[in-house]
Design an enzyme around this catalytic site. Structure first.
Site, PDB file in Angstrom:
ATOM      1  N   ASN A 151      47.465 -28.310   5.478  1.00 25.69           N
ATOM      2  CA  ASN A 151      48.447 -27.005   5.560  1.00 25.69           C
ATOM      3  C   ASN A 151      49.909 -27.414   4.820  1.00 25.69           C
ATOM      4  O   ASN A 151      50.456 -26.690   4.093  1.00 25.69           O
ATOM      5  CB  ASN A 151      48.208 -26.210   6.204  1.00 25.69           C
ATOM      6  CG  ASN A 151      46.863 -25.634   6.421  1.00 25.69           C
ATOM      7  OD1 ASN A 151      46.130 -25.087   5.673  1.00 25.69           O
ATOM      8  ND2 ASN A 151      46.335 -25.504   7.657  1.00 25.69           N
ATOM      9  N   TYR A 152      50.481 -28.460   5.523  1.00 28.95           N
ATOM     10  CA  TYR A 152      51.796 -28.652   5.270  1.00 28.95           C
ATOM     11  C   TYR A 152      52.231 -29.876   4.517  1.00 28.95           C
ATOM     12  O   TYR A 152      53.346 -30.020   4.247  1.00 28.95           O
ATOM     13  CB  TYR A 152      52.393 -28.621   6.770  1.00 28.95           C
ATOM     14  CG  TYR A 152      52.437 -27.262   7.432  1.00 28.95           C
ATOM     15  CD1 TYR A 152      52.968 -26.110   6.943  1.00 28.95           C
ATOM     16  CD2 TYR A 152      51.619 -27.177   8.370  1.00 28.95           C
ATOM     17  CE1 TYR A 152      52.747 -24.788   7.546  1.00 28.95           C
ATOM     18  CE2 TYR A 152      51.126 -25.909   9.068  1.00 28.95           C
ATOM     19  CZ  TYR A 152      51.977 -24.741   8.783  1.00 28.95           C
ATOM     20  OH  TYR A 152      51.607 -23.356   9.136  1.00 28.95           O
ATOM     21  N   LEU A 153      51.385 -30.759   4.297  1.00 32.03           N
ATOM     22  CA  LEU A 153      51.765 -32.015   3.829  1.00 32.03           C
ATOM     23  C   LEU A 153      51.360 -32.060   2.237  1.00 32.03           C
ATOM     24  O   LEU A 153      50.250 -32.059   2.077  1.00 32.03           O
ATOM     25  CB  LEU A 153      51.061 -33.276   4.538  1.00 32.03           C
ATOM     26  CG  LEU A 153      51.588 -33.330   5.992  1.00 32.03           C
ATOM     27  CD1 LEU A 153      50.848 -34.388   6.733  1.00 32.03           C
ATOM     28  CD2 LEU A 153      53.033 -33.704   6.133  1.00 32.03           C
TER      29      LEU A 153
END
Length: 539
Positions: free
Chosen positions: A496-498
């Site tokens: 989700n964030y990388l």
């Protein structure tokens, strides 16, 4: 690159996501199958024949007897309250205490069923697999703008007991069986509308091409919307993913200006502006979630930056040899505890003291601002910018910096993978992605230790010794990796964030097979990044 063009081309359609959409609707779980007559529930030592509705809920608890959840008092209380609501009046009169309930016979029955399934022949398993494949063929695909696209979660979740993460106050509550009458179907006008199961009808059929979901309903425990969505590997999902990371990359060009702005805000005469400046500093520096206002029905006392209360922070003028220390202690998303001690700048510390003046512990720390106000301000600094983008930006920036610092071309494959996981761990720590140590942790570590012990080199030839030394080094690297990874969850940030392009470029540059970083599902989700990324990409 062709792939990029496809995504860009799909991005200029006045907010419309598709022109035609046709599917079969969601797949419902099978109806409840009653227990055989020889499987008995006991109350206070006496056999009790339960009504069908009460029996089904009893099986949910019985299946979990060996799980630590059923030892927790809040799980037990919530289950018992909801179970009694499913009982007949007579059953409620008789069954008044969970401690007098005996589910062991039911538990034993399901354990035997599980063993039977494991002992199935290869042929029996193949029959099941083929039946499953037929259902996937029928319900697992849709026609989107003339293309056959895979659907992600086409099955309606079966009823059961809510678990939640962390110490969720609603654990043990009954997740009720979803009926077609609760489901909204989304498809294009003129398409073959999905047929509801016999004797039922849909809540509503709509034709909204500004959204990408195919069906939706509201689950009863937390009142959250659930959606049947396209598979992460679909064109629409890939396009959305790509855009998300592009916005985070644009923040890189603006972030220094934004940081100067919020530092200036710390000394603004208006208290609201000061609070905004300090909140943004925390969101940026600590990757805190913004803290969206929860629904009234949401009873878990979880907070984010904007909803922090005075009781959630403690100020220390000096602690452990460092000045201006702030101690955070609160429950974040999914009731996961966030505990951190961080040094802050003098002016931030002074402002926090000011925000806390004449307030009770349960008062809001940032009482003049909320997430909506914060996001509106950020959007003026850069179109599309929200507090959430900072989390993606800081996570991806951390991964890129750590990979650049920790990897060298002369490393072995195992050393490179350890470096990658260490970089990923730095992100997981920043984002507070924790997990309990896996139950199998000690056993798997012991297995590795046994392999290490088994490598005895006495009396071996030089070439064999060299091979064994390499083997030993690999095992020791695996042990280090596992030990460091014991209580950190790497999956959430990875998905989700990388920005996946960072990982793909790193793999290409250092000759690491992409399969070592992403499993099949993740490779499908990030197909867009794998197709478009060269080894010189930097976030």
């Amino acid at each position: 690159i062709f792939v990029k063009t496809v995504w860009e081309e799909g991005n200029s359609n006045n907010g419309n996501k598709w022109t035609t959409l046709e599917h079969k609707g969601p797949l419902f779980p099978p109806e409840y199958e009653p227990l055989p007559n020889n499987v008995t529930f006991f109350y206070n030592g006496n056999p009790v024949k339960l009504s069908l509705a009460a029996e089904e809920v009893a099986t949910f608890y019985a299946k979990m007897l060996d799980h630590e959840y059923t030892t927790k008092s809040s799980f037990q209380e919530n289950f018992f309250t909801d179970w009694r609501e499913e009982m007949t009046v007579e059953e409620r009169e008789q069954i008044k205490k969970l401690s007098k309930c005996d589910f062991t016979h039911i538990n034993k029955y399901f354990l035997e069923k599980s063993e039977e399934k494991k002992a199935m022949t290869k042929e029996q398993k193949q029959v099941l697999k083929e039946e499953n494949n037929k259902l996937t063929e029928e319900y697992g695909f849709c026609e989107l703008d003339g293309h056959r696209e895979k659907i992600g979660n086409f099955r309606v979740e079966p009823p059961g007991l809510f678990r939640g993460r962390g110490e969720h106050p609603k654990m043990g509550k009954l997740k009720k069986r979803i009926q077609p009458e609760e489901i909204t179907i989304n498809c294009s006008k003129g398409s073959n509308i999905p047929v509801a199961p016999k004797g039922h009808k849909w809540r509503k059929v709509q034709h909204d091409n500004t959204v990408t979901w195919l069906a939706s309903w509201v689950e009863n425990v937390q009142g959250n919307f659930k959606y049947v969505m396209l598979n992460p590997s679909s064109k629409l999902k890939g396009e959305k993913d790509w855009q998300k990371y592009e916005v985070a990359r644009k923040l890189k060009l603006k972030v220094e200006t934004i940081r100067r702005q919020y530092r200036d805000d710390w000394k603004n005469r208006e208290m609201k502006t000061r609070q905004r400046g300090v909140a943004l500093y925390f969101i940026d520096k600590l990757a805190l979630r913004a803290g969206n206002e929860k629904e009234e029905s949401e009873t878990a006392d979880t907070v984010g930056c904007c909803s922090l209360r005075v009781e959630h922070i403690t100020l220390h003028q000096e602690k452990g040899g460092q000045e201006f220390m702030v101690e955070f202690d609160f429950l974040g998303k999914d009731s996961i505890r966030y505990y951190n001690e961080v040094p802050v700048e003098g002016r931030v510390f002074k402002n926090l003291k000011l925000f806390m003046e004449n307030k009770d512990p349960e008062d809001d720390l940032f009482d003049r601002i909320n997430t909506t106000y914060l996001n509106k301000h950020l959007n003026q600094s850069m179109p599309g910018l929200t507090a959430k983008v900072f989390r993606t930006f800081n996570a991806s920036t951390t991964l890129q910096e750590q990979l650049n610092k920790l990897t060298t071309a002369d490393m072995s494959l195992e050393e490179k993978l350890l470096s990658y996981n260490r970089a990923n761990r730095a992100v997981a720590i920043l984002c507070n992605h924790q997990r309990a140590a896996p139950k199998t942790f000690e056993k798997s570590m012991q297995n590795l230790q046994d392999k290490v012990t088994g490598i005895c080199m006495n009396g071996k030839t030089e070439s064999v010794v060299k091979r064994l030394e390499e083997q030993l080094k690999k095992l020791q690297l695996q042990m280090t990796d596992r030990e460091e990874n014991k209580v950190i969850a790497l999956g959430t940030s990875k998905l989700n964030y990388l920005d996946p392009r960072i990982s793909v470029a790193w793999c290409r540059k250092f000759n690491v097979p992409i399969e070592k970083i992403y499993n099949k599902t993740q490779r499908d989700k990030f197909a867009w990044a794998i197709d478009m990324t060269e080894e010189d990409f930097q976030f």
